[in-house]
Enzyme design. Structure first.
Site, mmCIF file in Angstrom:
data_model
loop_
_atom_site.group_PDB
_atom_site.id
_atom_site.type_symbol
_atom_site.label_atom_id
_atom_site.label_comp_id
_atom_site.label_asym_id
_atom_site.label_seq_id
_atom_site.Cartn_x
_atom_site.Cartn_y
_atom_site.Cartn_z
ATOM 1 C CE LYS A 1 -1.957 -3.353 -8.997
ATOM 2 N NZ LYS A 1 -2.048 -3.722 -7.512
ATOM 3 C CB CYS B 1 6.233 -4.601 -4.472
ATOM 4 S SG CYS B 1 6.014 -3.112 -3.796
#
Ligand SMILES: NC(=O)c1ccc[n+]([C@@H]2O[C@H](COP(=O)([O-])OP(=O)(O)OC[C@H]3O[C@@H](n4cnc5c(N)ncnc54)[C@H](O)[C@@H]3O)[C@@H](O)[C@H]2O)c1
Length: 431
Positions: A328, A269
């Site tokens: 992440k 994103c």
């Protein structure tokens, strides 16, 4: 213990009255005699809530404004400089008032040890490169031992009194024990975390705060201009709805994890959405400078990290162990992961022995990118094989194995093991 405050503007008068209210005897000195005359007459020379009441209570009690600089300086252990540091036309800080206040203190001092505390805001490295050498030179010239500390002020105009009396944190840049003990004593009555750091860190922390605020304001203004160019967007409502994001709440707010450095953002994103908004803004006739700068910085940080390794590891045959491949922690998504780019940069620099480990993403990373690297099937095995370790994803498994991971040299590019500076041991009396 006595304190002198030089410069009785917003910051200086608040500081002087604040320490006075906390029970210290405080001398206030200003070169502007008109300002001093007003203060002597119980008048606050500018608008700032609560200061008039504090002035009424403290003047002639703990707060003294009719002493000479000589008397004040020689009666004090700490001399806090709160003079102005206006901007020069080229953006640099004008240090004329600050350096002249430092000189005034040396000329007035009779020789007992005291500390000059700079509270005026000066950019990082000013104290270490400009003020400290000047103090060292004056120490030699006058043969008067005077220490130095940097103690930036975070108060907000309009809330100065409450911010000063109840600080979130106190930051003190100090590099010698005698000065540190004096600072420790004057901040004892404040019920706040006190952080002792280097001169440069102290100044940097102040600018980190102010430039974050100015960047957020400019970000918001840039977004408002993008919205106006695109049209049919209710700008203030959009921002108010943004504020409903629950990451803004909590102590500390989860938003803080986005205001923390690392080795770049990745995933599906943030990279594509930032690029797409910058692009549609351009299509609508507006160049989104912050968004474009933001994208450039995301590339630059990865080069910066790869260059850091190259500078520290001259041996291209060394085995580089990569900790983390997902973009992440808590995800096996490797799309546009900083790990991919940093590994590619290391390969391009000639490091041919790269071995990686991710608790979830080894296979998907290999399948997606087919890079000429090896994979370890456990953290232990990776650490054993590696000569150097590079942490690129903040997995809990890594944080829980600090001892194992730090048994080798570690490039912690997510600052996974960073801690706050340790509080000092209790100071001895310096009275
Ligand atoms: N205003 C704020 O909200 C705020 C907040 C945090 C930090 N700061 C920083 O604190 C510093 C002071 O800000 P301020 O708003 O109080 O400034 P100010 O201009 O209101 O006050 C500075 C005072 O220092 C006096 N002065 C100058 N040279 C002197 C000398 N040699 N001896 C004694 N007095 C002298 C001036 O006459 C003036 O009264 C600046 O570096 C500023 O950037 C300001």
């Amino acid at each position: 213990m006595m304190i002198t405050v030089l410069g009785l503007g917003f910051v200086g008068l608040t500081t002087a009255l604040g320490f006075s209210k906390k029970g210290f005897k405080v001398y206030g000195i200003d070169v502007n005699q008109e300002r001093v005359a007003k203060i002597k007459n119980y008048e606050v020379p500018f608008y700032e809530p609560h200061l008039d009441e504090a002035l009424r209570e403290e003047l002639g009690q703990n707060f003294i404004v009719d002493a000479s600089l000589h008397e004040a300086v020689n009666d004090s252990k700490a001399i806090i400089i709160c003079v102005g540091t206006p901007g020069n036309p080229d953006g640099s800080a004008n240090l004329t008032y600050l350096l002249s206040a430092v000189k005034d203190v040396f000329e007035a001092s009779e020789g007992d040890f005291k500390v000059i505390v700079t509270k005026s805001t000066v950019p990082p490295s000013t104290v270490s490169r400009k003020v400290k050498p000047y103090v060292d030179q004056l120490n030699q010239q006058y043969n008067k031992p005077i220490g130095l500390a940097s103690n930036p002020e975070f108060l907000r105009e309009g809330y100065a009194w409450d911010d000063f009396m109840n600080p979130d944190r106190v930051v003190i840049g100090v590099e010698d024990e005698r000065s540190k003990e004096v600072l420790n004593q004057i901040y004892l009555p404040f019920n706040a975390p006190v952080h002792y750091v280097t001169y440069n860190s102290a100044e940097f922390i102040k600018y980190l705060s102010n430039t974050l605020l100015s960047t957020l304001i400019s970000f918001s203004n840039e977004m408002s201009m993008i919205a106006e160019h695109i049209g049919d967007i209710d700008v203030p409502s959009a921002f108010k709805i943004l504020h409903q994001d629950k990451r803004w709440t909590g102590a500390p707010a989860n938003m803080a994890s986005y205001v923390f450095p690392g080795c770049g953002y990745g995933g599906y994103c943030l990279p594509k959405d930032t690029a797409a908004l910058a692009s549609i803004a351009k299509e609508n006739g507006f160049e989104a400078k912050i968004l474009e700068g933001n994208l450039r910085i995301n590339d630059e940080i990865m080069d910066f990290m790869a260059n850091k390794i190259a500078a520290a590891v001259p041996n291209k045959e060394a085995t580089i162990g990569i900790l983390g491949l997902a973009f992440k922690s808590g995800s096996d998504d490797v799309r546009l992961s900083p790990s991919k780019f940093i590994i590619e940069k290391l390969l391009a620099k000639g490091y041919s022995r790269i071995v990686a480990y991710d608790p979830m993403a080894n296979e998907v990373f290999d399948k997606e990118f087919k890079l000429p690297i090896a994979y370890a099937d456990s953290l232990e095995s990776l650490v054993e094989q590696a000569d150097e370790l590079v942490l690129l994803t903040s997995w809990a498994e890594f944080k829980q194995n600090k001892e194992l991971i730090t048994s080798k040299r570690l490039f912690d590019f997510r600052y996974a093991f960073a801690e706050l500076p340790k509080p000092p041991v209790a100071a001895e009396s310096v009275a």
